[in-house]
Design an enzyme around this catalytic site. Structure first.
Site, mmCIF file in Angstrom:
data_model
loop_
_atom_site.group_PDB
_atom_site.id
_atom_site.type_symbol
_atom_site.label_atom_id
_atom_site.label_comp_id
_atom_site.label_asym_id
_atom_site.label_seq_id
_atom_site.Cartn_x
_atom_site.Cartn_y
_atom_site.Cartn_z
ATOM 1 N N CYS A 1 12.001 -2.904 0.011
ATOM 2 C CA CYS A 1 12.012 -2.852 -1.455
ATOM 3 C C CYS A 1 13.478 -2.096 -1.809
ATOM 4 C CB CYS A 1 10.768 -2.001 -2.171
ATOM 5 S SG CYS A 1 10.608 -2.082 -3.712
ATOM 6 N N HIS B 1 6.122 -4.797 -0.428
ATOM 7 C CA HIS B 1 5.613 -3.775 0.108
ATOM 8 C C HIS B 1 4.568 -4.279 1.156
ATOM 9 C CE1 HIS B 1 6.210 0.145 -2.682
ATOM 10 N NE2 HIS B 1 7.408 -1.007 -2.707
ATOM 11 N N GLU C 1 2.942 -3.046 3.417
ATOM 12 C CA GLU C 1 1.692 -2.107 3.683
ATOM 13 C C GLU C 1 0.464 -2.480 2.895
ATOM 14 O OE1 GLU C 1 2.971 -0.111 0.556
ATOM 15 O OE2 GLU C 1 3.991 -1.101 2.061
#
Length: 432
Positions: free
Chosen positions: A320, A404, A406
């Site tokens: 990001c 992202h 995760e």
């Protein structure tokens, strides 16, 4: 409540029904009136005043820089706050969104109309506090129903001094943001401030060019050891048992990024955003992570310099904000998007294998791929607008994603990228 009915020439139910549904006028039909008054009775039975409304009335305003004023009801903290309004299309995970440092300086408008039904628990937090400026929702749940719930959303925001509003037309505001782009807004529960004053605040405040990273980064290095809890673990096929030392730059890092790295066999040292690259090299890590974070990458030249000094010397992975900083450090340019990407349902094509991943995203800036030097490959593309969503260079030992992996909250399609970072570090270790 005292109600009285006065009827002239009382008739039977049959007579009244016949009169109502007959085309002919009935000479026997009479009008009746109902009179009601709301009163509070004192202890002696005498009227003492009007009944208070049993529902909350509008007590807050959202004033946007385009001049529109939105009446709403408040929850959480009260006062006046200014921020950039962005919309998030995630259906779940409002607590992870509240604690994502990448939302610093922004009001998050949830497009999902019903928020708060699962309450809040302390296991889903992505940082130690809430960094967003405020929360805008359509409907606030009046009850919670989840076995992990510890408190309501209203209580949670009030304790953390975060403003929230509800009973506002979030669909209309979202359409406005999609048409005009992200807008600066002011939330206020203070009647002493006029609409004109709030509008002036929105038009004199700006988020572009502001260093928001320094306000969310840690102040000193620390070790991270927690892995993803076994109850929530996933994608463990091919997990590497070898331990790799990783330095993670905290530009606003989320806890679950650290947990996923630890689950893939990394020993992590988290360092502040201002940590010198020379000190990182002295630590002799196997790799460096540049984390997510809020705001404009052009506003943090010190971070760009640190990234530039580390490129080519050690394997690096940008997520990001880290991806945007890598783009600038390589000599590329970044630009502010119209309304950014915020949500857990963005399709991204992996150009290396042709697969499409549904990703979790939160950013307002993007890298211009045309400005990148030769040798840097665009690996991922956002299928909604074609923007650059990933970079790689085998020669310079770098990789990055604009979103992202995760995915907290969101789908876990992109989780294997942590394994790719492991392989990048492993290949460099073999060379050494």
């Amino acid at each position: 409540m005292d109600c009285s009915i006065r009827i002239q020439n009382p008739l039977s139910t049959t007579t009244i029904t016949s009169a109502l549904f007959s085309n002919k006028k009935s000479a026997n039909f009479r009008v009746f009136t109902v009179g009601c008054s709301s009163k509070i009775l004192s202890s002696d039975g005498a009227p003492s005043g009007l009944v208070e409304r049993p529902w909350k009335v509008a007590d807050a305003r959202l004033v946007l820089e385009d001049g529109s004023i939105w009446k709403a009801k408040s929850f959480g903290a009260s006062g006046t706050q200014v921020g950039e309004v962005v919309f998030n299309t995630s259906l779940t995970g409002y607590q992870e969104i509240l604690t994502d440092p990448s939302y610093a300086g922004q009001f998050v408008l949830m497009t999902n109309p019903h928020i708060g039904n699962t309450g809040v628990n302390f296991g889903d937090e992505e940082s130690m506090q809430c960094f967003l400026a405020g929360l805008v929702i359509r409907s606030l749940s009046i009850s919670t129903s989840n076995w992990r719930c510890k408190e309501t959303l209203d209580e949670y925001l009030a304790k953390r001094n975060i403003m929230g509003i509800y009973d506002v037309d979030t669909r209309a505001i979202t359409r406005r943001l999609r048409q005009d782009g992200s807008l600066i807004g002011v939330l206020s529960t203070e009647n002493s401030k006029t609409d004109e004053e709030l509008l002036e605040m929105s038009r004199t405040w700006d988020i572009v060019g502001v260093d928001l990273i320094s306000g969310v980064s840690c102040k000193s290095p620390y070790e991270w050891v927690d892995r993803t809890a076994s109850d929530w673990d996933f994608n463990d096929n091919g997990r590497n048992k070898e331990t790799f030392n990783v330095v993670a730059y905290d530009f606003g890092i989320k806890h679950n990024i650290l947990r996923r790295l630890a689950s893939y066999g990394c020993k992590i040292t988290v360092v502040p955003s201002t940590w010198p690259a020379s000190e990182t090299l002295k630590m002799k890590p196997d790799g460096v992570l540049f984390s997510n974070g809020p705001g404009d990458p052009s506003a943090v030249p010190y971070a760009v310099e640190a990234v530039k000094e580390l490129i080519g010397k050690i394997p690096v992975f940008g997520i990001c904000m880290g991806h945007q900083l890598l783009g600038q450090a390589l000599g590329g340019k970044t630009f502010k998007m119209k309304f950014g990407h915020h949500g857990g349902n963005h399709p991204v094509r992996n150009l290396r294998n042709g697969c499409v991943e549904i990703s979790a995203q939160n950013h307002n800036y993007a890298v211009d791929p045309e400005s990148l030097p030769e040798g840097v490959e665009v690996t991922h593309v956002n299928l909604n607008d074609g923007s650059c969503a990933g970079l790689a260079s085998f020669k310079m030992k770098l990789m990055s994603l604009q979103y992202h992996p995760e995915a907290s909250p969101g789908p876990h399609d992109s989780d294997p990228v942590f394994g790719e970072f492991i392989q990048l570090m492993k290949q460099e270790k073999v060379k050494a």
